[in-house]
Write an enzyme that holds these catalytic residues in place. Structure first.
Site, PDB file in Angstrom:
ATOM      1  N   LYS A   1      -5.827 -15.257   0.081  1.00 15.03           N
ATOM      2  CA  LYS A   1      -4.712 -14.998   0.188  1.00 15.03           C
ATOM      3  C   LYS A   1      -3.937 -16.623  -0.639  1.00 15.03           C
ATOM      4  CE  LYS A   1      -3.264 -11.333   2.116  1.00 15.03           C
ATOM      5  NZ  LYS A   1      -1.891 -11.001   1.732  1.00 15.03           N
TER       6      LYS A   1
ATOM      7  N   ASN B   1       2.079 -13.159  -1.404  1.00  8.49           N
ATOM      8  CA  ASN B   1       3.175 -12.155  -0.647  1.00  8.49           C
ATOM      9  C   ASN B   1       4.591 -12.685  -1.471  1.00  8.49           C
ATOM     10  OD1 ASN B   1       0.393 -12.124   1.008  1.00  8.49           O
ATOM     11  ND2 ASN B   1       1.695 -10.830   1.888  1.00  8.49           N
TER      12      ASN B   1
ATOM     13  N   GLU C   1      -0.482 -11.049  -7.111  1.00 10.19           N
ATOM     14  CA  GLU C   1      -0.178  -9.642  -6.414  1.00 10.19           C
ATOM     15  C   GLU C   1       1.782 -10.258  -5.576  1.00 10.19           C
ATOM     16  OE1 GLU C   1      -2.589  -7.964  -3.726  1.00 10.19           O
ATOM     17  OE2 GLU C   1      -0.639  -7.432  -2.166  1.00 10.19           O
TER      18      GLU C   1
ATOM     19  N   GLU D   1       3.637  -2.612  -1.723  1.00 11.99           N
ATOM     20  CA  GLU D   1       3.994  -2.548  -0.873  1.00 11.99           C
ATOM     21  C   GLU D   1       4.909  -3.079   0.039  1.00 11.99           C
ATOM     22  OE1 GLU D   1       1.030  -6.288  -0.053  1.00 11.99           O
ATOM     23  OE2 GLU D   1       1.877  -7.193   1.514  1.00 11.99           O
TER      24      GLU D   1
ATOM     25  N   ASP E   1       2.515   1.913  -1.128  1.00  8.19           N
ATOM     26  CA  ASP E   1       2.699   1.974   0.186  1.00  8.19           C
ATOM     27  C   ASP E   1       2.623   3.670   1.452  1.00  8.19           C
ATOM     28  OD1 ASP E   1       2.280  -1.229   2.118  1.00  8.19           O
ATOM     29  OD2 ASP E   1       3.088   1.156   3.130  1.00  8.19           O
TER      30      ASP E   1
ATOM     31  N   GLU F   1      -7.243  -1.065  -1.564  1.00  8.36           N
ATOM     32  CA  GLU F   1      -7.516  -2.238  -0.403  1.00  8.36           C
ATOM     33  C   GLU F   1      -8.020  -1.655   0.501  1.00  8.36           C
ATOM     34  OE1 GLU F   1      -3.800  -4.163   0.525  1.00  8.36           O
ATOM     35  OE2 GLU F   1      -5.100  -5.778   1.612  1.00  8.36           O
TER      36      GLU F   1
ATOM     37  N   ALA G   1      -2.546 -13.356   8.475  1.00  7.16           N
ATOM     38  CA  ALA G   1      -1.550 -14.394   8.055  1.00  7.16           C
ATOM     39  C   ALA G   1      -1.712 -14.166   6.467  1.00  7.16           C
ATOM     40  CB  ALA G   1      -2.300 -15.499   8.984  1.00  7.16           C
TER      41      ALA G   1
ATOM     42  N   ASP H   1      -2.958 -13.220  -4.000  1.00  6.04           N
ATOM     43  CA  ASP H   1      -2.093 -12.363  -2.990  1.00  6.04           C
ATOM     44  C   ASP H   1      -1.198 -13.766  -2.836  1.00  6.04           C
ATOM     45  OD1 ASP H   1       0.060 -10.837  -2.314  1.00  6.04           O
ATOM     46  OD2 ASP H   1      -1.802 -10.229  -0.396  1.00  6.04           O
TER      47      ASP H   1
ATOM     48  N   HIS I   1      -1.677  -0.173  -1.055  1.00  2.92           N
ATOM     49  CA  HIS I   1      -1.609  -1.047  -0.634  1.00  2.92           C
ATOM     50  C   HIS I   1      -2.631  -0.570   0.933  1.00  2.92           C
ATOM     51  CE1 HIS I   1       0.780  -3.498   3.058  1.00  2.92           C
ATOM     52  NE2 HIS I   1      -0.221  -4.456   2.389  1.00  2.92           N
ATOM     53  N   ALA I   2      -3.193  -1.087   1.644  1.00  3.01           N
ATOM     54  CA  ALA I   2      -3.649  -0.813   2.778  1.00  3.01           C
ATOM     55  C   ALA I   2      -4.220  -2.196   3.160  1.00  3.01           C
ATOM     56  CB  ALA I   2      -5.001   0.094   1.704  1.00  3.01           C
ATOM     57  N   GLY I   3      -4.419  -1.872   4.717  1.00  4.04           N
ATOM     58  CA  GLY I   3      -4.815  -2.760   5.736  1.00  4.04           C
ATOM     59  C   GLY I   3      -3.990  -2.485   6.968  1.00  4.04           C
TER      60      GLY I   3
HETATM   61  C1  LIG Z   1       1.349  -9.686   6.702  1.00  3.45           C
HETATM   62  C2  LIG Z   1       0.268  -8.704   5.932  1.00  3.45           C
HETATM   63  O1  LIG Z   1      -0.851  -8.636   6.577  1.00  3.45           O
HETATM   64  C3  LIG Z   1       0.553  -9.162   4.482  1.00  3.45           C
HETATM   65  O2  LIG Z   1      -0.990 -10.147   4.157  1.00  3.45           O
HETATM   66  C4  LIG Z   1      -0.677  -8.403   4.109  1.00  3.45           C
HETATM   67  C5  LIG Z   1      -0.735  -7.841   2.047  1.00  3.45           C
HETATM   68  O3  LIG Z   1      -0.538  -8.511   1.168  1.00  3.45           O
HETATM   69  C6  LIG Z   1      -1.459  -7.638   1.685  1.00  3.45           C
HETATM   70  O4  LIG Z   1      -2.319  -6.470   2.395  1.00  3.45           O
HETATM   71  O5  LIG Z   1      -1.425  -7.311   0.567  1.00  3.45           O
HETATM   72 MG    MG Z   2      -0.523  -7.797  -0.775  1.00  2.00          MG
END
Ligand SMILES: C[C@H](O)[C@@H](O)CC(=O)C(=O)O
Ligand code: MG
Length: 471
Positions: A245, A280, A304, A333, A356, A414, A25, A278, A383-385
């Site tokens: 975040k 977003n 970010e 991303e 990405d 990341e 989130a 970050d 960007h990863a995850g």
């Molecule tokens: C919605 C995603 O989890 C986002 O928050 C990922 C992101 O911004 C990041 O990994 O950087």
């Molecule tokens: Mg991000």
């Protein structure tokens, strides 16, 4: 080595209920269910090798990406893999220039996510047939030359193995719209220069891996207690760089950043121990500057996505205001294509470039962005995850280090510790670094059992969850 005609393409909507735990989130995406449109392509080669590709989504809308993949399928079906990779630029262009589908892009949005999923599957298939992980396929394609050997004046392509020639790599890239900053000749020159010391860098990667940072501790959905507990564990596990975040509530941000700063230690700000932030895309341009001026005391390496990913000049304004405070701008991303990256670079709007693997048009378009970043000397911090993004992007960044950037300065990839167990060849992290994958392919293949369970809406997991969510 390359063989077979593409005889089947299937695509499935796979979703993981990550929102239930607050995982993933942020200030804009408050309830993500990490999901993927999962593409599998098969050939008539009778070797049992399949190409698997994904693109990352947040739950709702994955069904729309699935539709777009099906709309693109006719470009792939009945094609010889040899013809696809033999003219990969042409094939990329065919997919992105479909005379009707292009209208609902072009090279952005759902149709581009679908393009990425399909092409990621093609790269996986190609690399599996070559018996190499994608990073190694790319590195070998870049050619090899000893430190003292002059670069050849011309490359007699038919005389060389096509897979050991930088021209082969460059022939995968569509340079349309970027020749004002990067030509084919520029790209070849960068790759030729990158050959110096390449063997040593490959050895270094295999021994030490590519440095990473973690985002897993500080999602906006986590309580302070969870944040502290995860951060303490991550420090124990050897993590030294943390992303937090921010962007929804300033007081919350101050408190959470202080927690992290206290845990990683103020004296360590200039060493390996780093904090990134970050937002977003949450803020307007002046708001971003104001907000970050208040968070500057926590000494973030970067902010970010401070504003809309489309606002190139807005990023430039923010960068101008924050760089004197020691804060860089990171973004990428949600940059739809190479054109946005080109302009961000031209406008000096970012200090860290975040490719990405699933938003850009697969390896092909990412190659062009890596080369542009090299030309502008801007570090790439991918960007990863999500689901699978770590699995894919590790290949790109390891290739980047070995063959393009030749530098680890200010560079970090990341990492997010979710959902790797669903992949057949999950990432391997050691000492907070990505260890280069050794299995052939793009690490995109998911376990069939996981796909079945999480398929939306009729997989076992969703069959149980959906009635509960309706009540
Ligand atoms: C919605 C995603 O989890 C986002 O928050 C990922 C992101 O911004 C990041 O990994 O950087
Ligand atoms: Mg991000």
């Amino acid at each position: 080595m390359v063989r077979g005609r593409i005889s089947r393409l299937s695509v499935r909507d796979v979703r993981f209920p990550t929102s239930l735990g607050g995982h993933g989130a942020d200030a804009m995406h408050t309830d993500p269910d990490y999901s993927a449109a999962y593409v599998v392509i098969e050939t008539d080669a009778e070797d049992g090798i399949k190409g698997c590709g994904i693109t990352f989504t947040l739950g709702k809308g994955t069904e729309v990406v699935v539709c777009a993949v099906n709309a693109l399928a006719h470009h792939v079906l009945n094609k010889d893999l040899k013809d696809i990779v033999g003219d990969f630029r042409g094939f990329y262009r065919q997919l992105t220039s479909d005379g009707q589908l292009r209208w609902i892009g072009p090279e952005k949005g759902v149709v581009h996510l679908a393009t990425a999923a399909v092409l990621n599957a093609v790269w996986d298939l190609w690399a599996k047939q070559e018996g190499k992980p994608v990073w190694k396929l790319l590195v070998d394609m870049g050619g090899e030359r000893s430190q003292h050997e002059a670069p050849p004046k011309c490359w007699p392509l038919p005389l060389l193995s096509r897979c050991q020639d930088p021209r082969m790599l460059v022939s995968c890239i569509d340079f349309r719209y970027i020749t004002d900053v990067l030509t084919e000749e520029d790209a070849l020159e960068i790759l030729q220069k990158g050959q110096i010391g390449k063997k040593e860098r490959e050895k270094q990667m295999l021994a030490q891996g590519y440095p990473a940072y973690t985002t897993s501790c500080a999602w906006l959905g986590y309580s302070d207690d969870t944040l502290k507990q995860l951060c303490a564990q991550a420090l124990k596990d050897g993590w030294t760089r943390f992303k937090v975040k921010v962007g929804a509530d300033l007081q919350d941000d101050m408190r959470r950043c202080q927690i992290i700063r206290d845990m990683i230690g103020p004296e360590k700000t200039l060493s390996l121990f780093l904090q990134m932030m970050d937002a977003n895309q949450r803020w307007d341009v002046p708001e971003a500057v104001e907000w970050m001026s208040k968070l500057a005391k926590f000494k973030p390496l970067w902010i970010e996505e401070p504003t809309s990913p489309d606002d190139i000049l807005g990023h430039a304004t923010i960068s101008k205001a924050l760089v004197p405070l020691g804060i860089g701008i990171a973004t990428g991303e949600q940059c739809h294509n190479r054109v946005i990256f080109k302009q961000l670079l031209q406008a000096k709007a970012l200090q860290f470039l975040q490719i990405d693997s699933c938003r850009l048009g697969s390896v092909n378009e990412n190659l062009s962005v890596l080369l542009m970043a090299k030309k502008f000397e801007i570090p790439v911090c991918p960007h990863a995850g999500g689901v699978g993004l770590c699995e894919l992007v590790q290949h790109l960044i390891i290739f980047d280090y070995i063959s393009v950037s030749a530098s680890l300065e200010n560079r970090v990839c990341e990492y997010v510790d979710h959902l790797h167990e669903h992949f057949k060849y999950p990432v391997m992290i050691q000492r907070a670094s990505y260890m280069p994958p050794k299995d052939p392919g793009y690490s995109t293949e998911m376990k069939e059992e996981s796909v079945k369970k999480h398929q939306y809406p009729d997989g076992e997991v969703w069959k149980k969850l959906l009635p509960a969510q309706e009540n």
